[in-house]
Scaffold this active site. Structure first.
Site, mmCIF file in Angstrom:
data_model
loop_
_atom_site.group_PDB
_atom_site.id
_atom_site.type_symbol
_atom_site.label_atom_id
_atom_site.label_comp_id
_atom_site.label_asym_id
_atom_site.label_seq_id
_atom_site.Cartn_x
_atom_site.Cartn_y
_atom_site.Cartn_z
ATOM 1 N N ALA A 1 0.852 -1.190 0.000
ATOM 2 C CA ALA A 1 0.000 0.000 0.000
ATOM 3 C C ALA A 1 0.886 1.239 0.000
ATOM 4 O O ALA A 1 1.608 1.484 0.976
ATOM 5 C CB ALA A 1 -0.912 -0.002 1.222
ATOM 6 N N PRO A 2 0.857 2.053 -1.069
ATOM 7 C CA PRO A 2 1.714 3.236 -1.125
ATOM 8 C C PRO A 2 1.034 4.452 -0.509
ATOM 9 O O PRO A 2 -0.193 4.586 -0.526
ATOM 10 C CB PRO A 2 1.890 3.435 -2.636
ATOM 11 C CG PRO A 2 0.582 2.972 -3.208
ATOM 12 C CD PRO A 2 0.125 1.827 -2.334
ATOM 13 N N PHE B 1 -3.147 8.148 -0.433
ATOM 14 C CA PHE B 1 -2.987 6.793 0.107
ATOM 15 C C PHE B 1 -3.900 5.812 -0.621
ATOM 16 O O PHE B 1 -5.050 6.114 -0.923
ATOM 17 C CB PHE B 1 -3.323 6.810 1.606
ATOM 18 C CG PHE B 1 -3.495 5.452 2.224
ATOM 19 C CD1 PHE B 1 -2.460 4.529 2.213
ATOM 20 C CD2 PHE B 1 -4.698 5.089 2.824
ATOM 21 C CE1 PHE B 1 -2.625 3.277 2.796
ATOM 22 C CE2 PHE B 1 -4.875 3.850 3.406
ATOM 23 C CZ PHE B 1 -3.824 2.936 3.384
ATOM 24 N N HIS B 2 -3.346 4.615 -0.922
ATOM 25 C CA HIS B 2 -4.130 3.524 -1.505
ATOM 26 C C HIS B 2 -4.025 2.329 -0.568
ATOM 27 O O HIS B 2 -2.958 1.748 -0.409
ATOM 28 C CB HIS B 2 -3.589 3.158 -2.889
ATOM 29 C CG HIS B 2 -4.501 2.240 -3.655
ATOM 30 N ND1 HIS B 2 -4.961 1.049 -3.160
ATOM 31 C CD2 HIS B 2 -5.032 2.343 -4.903
ATOM 32 C CE1 HIS B 2 -5.730 0.448 -4.056
ATOM 33 N NE2 HIS B 2 -5.795 1.216 -5.119
ATOM 34 N N SER B 3 -5.149 1.950 0.040
ATOM 35 C CA SER B 3 -5.170 0.819 0.967
ATOM 36 C C SER B 3 -5.084 -0.505 0.207
ATOM 37 O O SER B 3 -5.233 -0.559 -1.016
ATOM 38 C CB SER B 3 -6.452 0.865 1.797
ATOM 39 O OG SER B 3 -6.529 -0.245 2.656
#
Length: 952
Positions: A789-790, A808-810
């Site tokens: 996740a970035p 944010f990408h979960s």
């Protein structure tokens, strides 16, 4: 009465040196006169730039001095106009001095001199205020032409030690000055360092003085001219005028470097080389598009689709193991190359499936055609070298085409007219290039062996070819790929895609020259060691140090191409090109599995192991070194029956001319694309921030077209100041080695942070901002089971106040423990910042349930932009320390599978309540654009609420 001299009457005489002196004095008077007048009349104005003025900046640049202010602009223009006469005379006299029978170089240099003079008039009389575009075109044309003018004058310089010494000093100083000039310009423009522009100005003035001084040296040779015009010493007929280049060629006539340029110039030969290189460009354009087309299908199926088998289109050289097919392909090589152009035609197919099949057939035929071409030319090394040069230069041309078009190749099947494609022009040129470059081969069908004995393992040669092709494709098919490997955010501590992408392209050209002129060095173990060290540094390091490793690797890979392909052509094409492309395909899959491990069988083995892929790549190249070093040295430009081969020498020079032209284009593109960094938010009068989040699905729309232009339009029309993009990392073979953010940032006038690089094994998170990015940190959140996740944590300078923005990408829905750990990590990160903050995110949770309560509330200190919006699962906007003014949800049209969410915030005001108010009560500068009401525009409209929401 005027005196008579031999065959005519002399009315007046003028020594030629006065042409040079007049040119020098008047040119200096133009610049220095404008400087003196400007500093006397407008000192504080001309030292002022967009960031600083006096006393931080205290010396003006050339452009600000000779710009728009009266009277210094007029002083400059008058003297430059006077300079034009001596300038044209100087170019003419230089041509008369240096012309030689059967040599086109003096004519070429004279043409460049005239071109420089005309473009100088262009940027002088069309200022940036008059027309910024044309001013830049004239300026970059002038600067680019300076290189061939300088090198041409050095090559043609008569054997006068004094003149040659000064030319070398001035030329070396000129080009050396470019390095600190660019450095301090970046310090000023990007880092906004006070005083940097003054230092830059000194180097800029130095360039002007050195440029004029270089031409002033002609006074030494022109002293031998009397202008009536009478030639007093017969120097125009060649007597006593042996040039430096002549002397060098006499000493090195049997050496390769000297012999290359010894022969006369032919436009037909240059056109042949250009056509050959364009054929190589067509191959790389089709190959680099294949993975991108294949990727579309698992992307939309969210898993394996079956179309992935099309990556095996490259194994067509295995067919050359059948003798009858091999003879047929070699005899009909032109038809095979023409059939490969179906890859260029595929953009006409409406359905993604047909486009993939058409492009796949093109790649199948292209790999078959090029393997057959190399094999057929093996009996004549100089012809084989020409094909290898074209193949390698085709890669450089493809990378430059992408550099010029913000990382999209304009002839790819995902491009067409509406999104900037040049498919029809590309196809027409490819058709003509094939006709020109495939007229015949050294073999008409029979297996004519290469000269000498074949040594070395063909299988090892094939493995080496696999490593070479993979390295060329994954690292060098786009000039920004390796730069993004070493990118770590703001402040900038390393290279940028623009302008430093040109450095990658220059390194590639240098490597190819080494491979052509020093094949023994290029195939040797010592050079392989240098390449391996470069690969290790690139893989393990960041910033400038990591990029130096990237440049070393680029030089090595391109240098290895000529000896590797030449060695492979000596053996069976099945064992070399067939095996090579087959293993190359597995390398492509392996480098995808490092990030796509969750979707493929056995994926966890490769999880986050780019180091494995790089190690395998260098081991494969090492196999090629084993095979190539076992082969007896066989220089491609060699003696024929004991005598030098003039045709081979002349042929090589044309490919080097093409290389020079390509590198000049790369430099020009770097100049033209350098960002202005003059960005302002849409509504500064309200002190507001319009922030959006969008999952862009790797910039491929529902119909398999590149979607950057459509994305640009909706972001601009929504007036978004800060944009978070997810699923944005497209710097892999399967995604075309592209960078969507480059086009969006340049076209929208925004700062950009690409986020964690392609070697960080995420699907990508990027940030675009109208506000300067003061600092940014990249995070890889805990992901023990699922995909990484970035996150980006950036601090923006918004109206003089610092505001933190998180993008944010979960992780996936299937991995709840990953998502729980990630929520705690990010909540802690947001809680710790003392500044106002905005989260632009993809959370994979329902409002009010589960991890939502970690992201929103006391643990994070963040508030939901609209707690009443129950219809969310993926995208969320959270905030703290700002007044929330509005919130809207905008439909995606056919660009991606996820909507756009936008929030408006006011800096410096308290957070406010959750009370919803009518639009009439809202400051017009805080309202969302009316364009998207109702049916909206191009499929984009406010939905869910059917209109934006505003808050007290």
């Amino acid at each position: 009465m005027a005196p008579k001299y031999k065959d005519g009457e002399v009315v007046a005489t003028l020594n030629g040196k006065w042409i040079s002196w007049t040119h020098t004095v008047v040119a200096y008077a133009a610049f220095l006169g404008a400087l003196i007048v400007g500093m006397y009349l407008h000192y504080h104005k001309i030292v002022q730039n967009e960031f600083y003025g006096y006393p931080q900046e205290w010396f003006p640049s050339v452009s600000s001095t000779i710009g728009d202010r009266y009277p210094e602009r007029s002083v400059f223009m008058v003297f430059i106009a006077i300079t034009s006469g001596p300038r044209f005379a100087l170019v003419a006299l230089w041509y008369v001095l240096t012309k030689k029978p059967n040599s086109s170089l003096p004519k070429f240099v004279a043409g460049v001199g005239i071109f420089r003079t005309l473009t100088c008039g262009g940027w002088t009389y069309v200022t940036s205020t008059d027309d910024h575009g044309w001013h830049d075109i004239f300026m970059i044309s002038y600067l680019v032409a300076t290189l061939p003018w300088t090198l041409g004058c050095l090559a043609l310089s008569p054997r006068n030690p004094t003149a040659l010494k000064y030319r070398k000093i001035f030329a070396a100083s000129f080009f050396a000055t470019l390095v600190p000039l660019i450095y301090f310009f970046i310090q000023h423009k990007v880092h906004r360092v006070a005083g940097a522009y003054t230092t830059y100005a000194f180097f800029e003035w130095s360039l002007v003085l050195l440029d004029v001084a270089f031409d002033a040296v002609t006074a030494i040779e022109f002293a031998n001219f009397e202008i009536v015009v009478k030639d007093l010493r017969g120097i125009t007929r060649g007597a006593g005028n042996q040039t430096v280049s002549d002397a060098v060629l006499e000493k090195q006539k049997d050496k390769e470097v000297g012999a290359v340029f010894a022969s006369g110039f032919s436009w037909s030969g240059l056109v042949d080389a250009a056509a050959d290189v364009y054929n190589g460009f067509a191959f790389w354009s089709m190959l680099t598009s294949l993975g991108l087309l294949v990727w579309y299908f698992p992307l939309w199926h969210m898993g394996l689709s079956g179309y992935e088998v099309m990556v095996m289109c490259t194994v067509s050289p295995f067919l050359l193991g059948i003798k009858s097919i091999r003879f047929l392909v070699v005899r009909q090589i032109r038809i095979c190359h023409l059939l490969s152009l179906s890859g260029f035609l595929s953009f006409l197919a409406k359905s993604p499936e047909n486009r993939l099949f058409s492009a796949g057939f093109g790649v199948w035929m292209a790999c078959l055609s090029w393997a057959a071409t190399f094999y057929a030319e093996r009996s004549q090394p100089h012809r084989l070298e020409a094909r290898i040069s074209a193949f390698s230069l085709g890669l450089i041309a493809s990378s430059i085409a992408k550099f010029a078009n913000q990382t999209n190749n304009p002839v790819w099947p995902i491009m067409h007219g509406p999104n900037g494609g040049w498919n029809k022009l590309g196809l027409a040129l490819a058709f003509l290039a094939v006709l020109r470059s495939t007229r015949s081969t050294a073999s008409t069908g029979a297996d004519i062996p290469a000269p000498g004995h074949n040594k070395g393992s063909p299988t090892l040669a094939g493995l080496g070819l696999a490593g070479l092709l993979f390295a060329m494709h994954t690292l060098l098919s786009d000039s920004s790929t390796m730069i993004l490997w070493v990118w770590e955010g703001y402040p900038i501590r390393g290279p940028m895609a623009v302008p430093h992408g040109a450095w990658t392209l220059l390194a590639m050209g240098l490597g190819l020259i080494i491979g052509l002129f020093s094949p023994n060095l290029a195939r040797g173990w010592a050079f392989f060691g240098m390449g391996s060290i470069g690969a290790a540094i690139l893989t393990t390091s960041s910033h400038w140090f990591g990029y130096y490793g990237a440049l070393a690797l680029a030089v090595y890979v391109m240098a290895a191409a000529p000896p590797f392909i030449s060695n492979a052509a000596r053996h069976s094409p099945v064992q070399t090109f067939g095996v090579g492309f087959f293993v190359y395909n597995f390398m492509v899959l392996a480098h995808v599995w490092t990030v796509a491990y969750a979707f493929v069988p056995g994926g966890p083995i490769m999880r986050e192991h780019t180091d494995y892929v790089m190690t395998a790549m260098m081991l494969l190249i090492g196999c090629g070194v084993f095979s190539a070093t076992a082969q007896t040295s066989s220089p491609t430009i060699q003696k024929y029956k004991g005598k030098p081969n003039p045709a081979a020498r002349k042929q090589r020079s044309y490919y080097l001319y093409v290389l020079l032209g390509l590198e000049l284009i790369a430099i020009a593109v770097a100049y033209l694309r350098f960002p202005s960094y003059n960005y302002t938010p849409y509504h500064p009068e309200t002190q507001s921030i319009s922030a959006g989040i969008w999952t862009v699905h790797f910039s491929l729309d529902n119909d398999m077209w590149s979607s950057e232009h459509r994305m640009r339009d909706v972001i601009k029309e929504l007036e978004i100041d800060v944009m978070g993009l997810l699923e944005s990392d497209t710097q892999r073979i399967i995604m075309g080695n592209r960078d969507t953010t480059q086009f969006l940032a340049e076209d929208l006038g925004m700062y950009v942070d690409f986020g964690p690089g392609p070697n960080k094994h995420t699907w990508g998170a990027a940030l675009l901002s109208k506000f300067p990015i003061v600092n940014s940190t990249h995070h890889l959140l805990p992901s023990p089971v699922g995909e990484l996740a970035p996150a980006i944590h950036a601090t923006l300078d918004c109206y003089g106040k610092f505001v933190d923005v998180f993008v944010f990408h979960s992780g996936q829905e299937e991995d709840p423990e990953d998502r729980r750990l990630q929520s705690e990590y990010l909540a802690k990160l947001m809680k710790e910042t003392p500044r106002p903050a905005i989260l632009l995110s993809y959370l994979v949770t329902k409002p009010g349930e589960g991890n939502y309560n970690t992201y929103v509330g006391e643990k994070s200190g963040m508030r939901d932009i609209d707690p009443s919006d129950w219809d969310r699962w993926c995208e969320y906007i959270l905030y703290k320390g700002l007044r929330r003014a509005g919130y809207a949800r905008v439909s995606r049209s056919t660009i991606t599978d996820t909507e756009i969410q936008v929030g408006k915030f006011v800096v410096g005001e308290p957070e406010g309540s959750n009370d919803i108010i009518h639009e009439d009560q809202v400051n017009p500068g805080l309202r969302f654009p009316a364009l998207f009401r109702g049916e909206g525009v191009r499929g984009h409209a406010y939905h869910v609420f059917d209109e934006p929401r505003y808050y007290a």
